[in-house]
Design a protein around this motif. Structure first.
Motif, PDB file in Angstrom:
ATOM      1  N   GLU A   1       0.466  -3.167   9.932  1.00  0.00           N
ATOM      2  CA  GLU A   1       0.681  -3.491  11.270  1.00  0.00           C
ATOM      3  C   GLU A   1       1.831  -3.993  11.738  1.00  0.00           C
ATOM      4  O   GLU A   1       2.351  -4.580  12.827  1.00  0.00           O
ATOM      5  CB  GLU A   1      -0.781  -4.263  11.910  1.00  0.00           C
ATOM      6  CG  GLU A   1      -1.942  -3.668  11.397  1.00  0.00           C
ATOM      7  CD  GLU A   1      -3.198  -4.571  12.053  1.00  0.00           C
ATOM      8  OE1 GLU A   1      -2.762  -5.478  12.575  1.00  0.00           O
ATOM      9  OE2 GLU A   1      -4.098  -3.964  11.972  1.00  0.00           O
TER      10      GLU A   1
ATOM     11  N   ARG B   1       1.006   5.682  -1.476  1.00  0.00           N
ATOM     12  CA  ARG B   1      -0.325   5.593  -2.051  1.00  0.00           C
ATOM     13  C   ARG B   1      -0.449   6.158  -3.242  1.00  0.00           C
ATOM     14  O   ARG B   1       0.336   7.113  -3.585  1.00  0.00           O
ATOM     15  CB  ARG B   1      -1.218   6.823  -1.172  1.00  0.00           C
ATOM     16  CG  ARG B   1      -1.445   6.389   0.478  1.00  0.00           C
ATOM     17  CD  ARG B   1      -2.135   7.515   1.330  1.00  0.00           C
ATOM     18  NE  ARG B   1      -2.453   7.079   2.631  1.00  0.00           N
ATOM     19  CZ  ARG B   1      -2.837   7.778   3.555  1.00  0.00           C
ATOM     20  NH1 ARG B   1      -3.220   9.029   3.252  1.00  0.00           N
ATOM     21  NH2 ARG B   1      -3.221   7.250   4.615  1.00  0.00           N
TER      22      ARG B   1
ATOM     23  N   SER C   1      -0.390   3.692   9.032  1.00  0.00           N
ATOM     24  CA  SER C   1      -1.844   3.510   8.268  1.00  0.00           C
ATOM     25  C   SER C   1      -1.575   2.486   7.224  1.00  0.00           C
ATOM     26  O   SER C   1      -2.495   1.940   6.655  1.00  0.00           O
ATOM     27  CB  SER C   1      -2.335   4.865   7.855  1.00  0.00           C
ATOM     28  OG  SER C   1      -1.408   5.379   6.848  1.00  0.00           O
ATOM     29  N   PHE C   2      -0.021   2.233   7.085  1.00  0.00           N
ATOM     30  CA  PHE C   2       0.094   1.405   5.835  1.00  0.00           C
ATOM     31  C   PHE C   2       0.217  -0.105   6.210  1.00  0.00           C
ATOM     32  O   PHE C   2       0.181  -1.044   5.307  1.00  0.00           O
ATOM     33  CB  PHE C   2       1.496   1.682   5.125  1.00  0.00           C
ATOM     34  CG  PHE C   2       1.475   3.256   4.587  1.00  0.00           C
ATOM     35  CD1 PHE C   2       0.756   3.010   3.218  1.00  0.00           C
ATOM     36  CD2 PHE C   2       1.944   4.184   5.203  1.00  0.00           C
ATOM     37  CE1 PHE C   2       0.627   4.575   2.574  1.00  0.00           C
ATOM     38  CE2 PHE C   2       1.619   5.380   4.622  1.00  0.00           C
ATOM     39  CZ  PHE C   2       1.232   5.552   3.384  1.00  0.00           C
TER      40      PHE C   2
ATOM     41  N   SER D   1       0.798  -1.127  -0.207  1.00  0.00           N
ATOM     42  CA  SER D   1      -0.025   0.184  -0.015  1.00  0.00           C
ATOM     43  C   SER D   1       0.751   1.183  -0.076  1.00  0.00           C
ATOM     44  O   SER D   1       0.334   2.451  -0.091  1.00  0.00           O
ATOM     45  CB  SER D   1      -1.016   0.111   1.350  1.00  0.00           C
ATOM     46  OG  SER D   1      -0.206  -0.214   2.381  1.00  0.00           O
TER      47      SER D   1
ATOM     48  N   GLY E   1       1.118  10.470  11.950  1.00  0.00           N
ATOM     49  CA  GLY E   1       0.493   8.959  12.220  1.00  0.00           C
ATOM     50  C   GLY E   1       0.216   8.137  10.806  1.00  0.00           C
ATOM     51  O   GLY E   1      -0.247   7.066  10.898  1.00  0.00           O
ATOM     52  N   LEU E   2       1.070   8.812   9.948  1.00  0.00           N
ATOM     53  CA  LEU E   2       0.869   8.199   8.507  1.00  0.00           C
ATOM     54  C   LEU E   2       1.599   6.918   8.268  1.00  0.00           C
ATOM     55  O   LEU E   2       0.749   5.950   7.616  1.00  0.00           O
ATOM     56  CB  LEU E   2       1.347   9.134   7.474  1.00  0.00           C
ATOM     57  CG  LEU E   2       1.421   8.787   6.109  1.00  0.00           C
ATOM     58  CD1 LEU E   2      -0.260   9.107   5.766  1.00  0.00           C
ATOM     59  CD2 LEU E   2       1.896   9.996   5.025  1.00  0.00           C
TER      60      LEU E   2
ATOM     61  N   ARG F   1      -0.888  16.330   9.976  1.00  0.00           N
ATOM     62  CA  ARG F   1      -1.521  14.607  10.019  1.00  0.00           C
ATOM     63  C   ARG F   1      -0.375  13.836   9.610  1.00  0.00           C
ATOM     64  O   ARG F   1      -0.830  12.825   8.968  1.00  0.00           O
ATOM     65  CB  ARG F   1      -2.554  14.910   8.922  1.00  0.00           C
ATOM     66  CG  ARG F   1      -3.884  15.558   9.433  1.00  0.00           C
ATOM     67  CD  ARG F   1      -4.958  15.565   8.522  1.00  0.00           C
ATOM     68  NE  ARG F   1      -6.063  16.287   9.057  1.00  0.00           N
ATOM     69  CZ  ARG F   1      -7.386  16.107   8.508  1.00  0.00           C
ATOM     70  NH1 ARG F   1      -7.485  15.654   7.664  1.00  0.00           N
ATOM     71  NH2 ARG F   1      -8.500  17.093   8.958  1.00  0.00           N
TER      72      ARG F   1
END
Length: 317
Positions: free
Chosen positions: A111, A84, A108-109, A81, A104-105, A101
């Motif tokens: 875990e 983006r 988000s891709f 991912s 936290g980026l 923002r």
């Protein structure tokens, strides 16, 4: 530990130096964490110090790194991912988060801890939210000069596709460059620009870059950090020179074998900022750090170009 020299990556252009550092970073991170990099003062060629004894062995490892990347991954060790992708042809790069923002980026891709670490290194290199553009978007690395609809995803994907199609490009990148029509060089390679002045018939042609060297140069990016100075982004190796200030990239060549952190520290060392209004370099101070040459380069926009790109990197004397 063996020493392998890469004769095609003479340290007289930013593309060659970044490609050498990108090669070193990949070998260090995926093959031999004791690997080191230096430069030969006699011919300014990079020397890889590692357990790999030949250029062929280095190319074999680089080819394996590329071959083991899943089809939908564009960065070794990152999730599919990242970065983006843009949907459609309009709008800004989806990686350009709004200021505030960015923190936290990375999470988000994926875990997976290792993948998150890889993504964080790339984001810290490519973006900073310490400054923003007119639309409130995070500023980008000074190594990037996007044009048209180019995004971070396309920047990384296109050279990789060429290398995946023909891994021989990796060997040519280290030993003897061959230019390929349609390869842009991602604005790191001024010789990729094939204007009407260079053409025997006076006709503008497609760009002719070196795909293997371009991809390896891009792989150096996680070694750098983009922060800010005043209201402008500042990436490792870049300096404001003269009045009015012009952004100049200064990449050193050093003779002692160094690891990744030492390479980053040297590229970011204050001595490369220079002294006085013109930011002149102090030869004695450089010598004390083991630096025997500094490659300098600045952006140059094409004449009469309407593009918003900062332009291609061109070495300066």
């Amino acid at each position: 530990m063996s020493q392998v020299k890469f004769p095609a990556l003479i340290g007289e252009s930013p593309l060659a130096i970044l490609a050498a550092i990108g090669t070193f970073r990949l070998i260090h991170d995926f093959v031999d964490d004791d690997a080191r990099l230096s430069w030969d003062p006699n011919d300014r060629a990079p020397v890889l110090h590692s357990r790999l004894a030949t250029v062929d062995a280095v190319v074999e490892e680089l080819s394996e790194i590329v071959a083991e990347m899943p089809e939908d991954v564009v960065v070794p060790g990152a999730p599919p991912s990242f970065p983006r992708q843009k949907v459609g042809t309009k709008g800004s790069d989806p990686m350009r988060a709004e200021q505030g923002r960015l923190n936290g980026l990375a999470g988000s891709f994926s875990e997976d801890a290792a993948q998150i670490s890889t993504v964080r290194d790339w984001i810290a290199s490519l973006l900073t939210d310490l400054v923003h553009d007119d639309e409130g978007k995070c500023a980008i690395s000074q190594f990037m000069a996007p044009s048209g609809q180019q995004t971070m995803f396309s920047m990384l994907r296109k050279p990789l596709c060429v290398v995946q199609t023909d891994p021989e490009h990796l060997y040519r990148a280290l030993v003897g460059w061959r230019r390929v029509e349609g390869v842009t060089g991602e604005f790191l390679d001024h010789r990729a620009v094939w204007s009407a002045a260079e053409d025997p018939n006076g006709e503008a042609q497609k760009m002719r870059g070196v795909p293997g060297a371009t991809w390896l140069a891009l792989m150096s990016y996680p070694a750098w950090t983009t922060t800010a100075t005043g209201s402008h982004p500042r990436t490792s190796g870049w300096h404001a020179v003269g009045r009015p200030p012009v952004q100049e990239l200064r990449l050193p060549l050093w003779w002692e074998p160094l690891g990744p952190r030492a390479v980053k520290a040297l590229v970011e060392h204050p001595v490369l900022e220079g002294k006085g209004e013109e930011k002149r370099l102090d030869a004695d101070a450089l010598r004390l750090l083991g630096i025997f040459h500094v490659c300098r380069a600045r952006r140059r926009k094409a004449e009469r170009s309407k593009s918003k790109s900062a332009g291609v990197l061109v070495p300066v004397s």
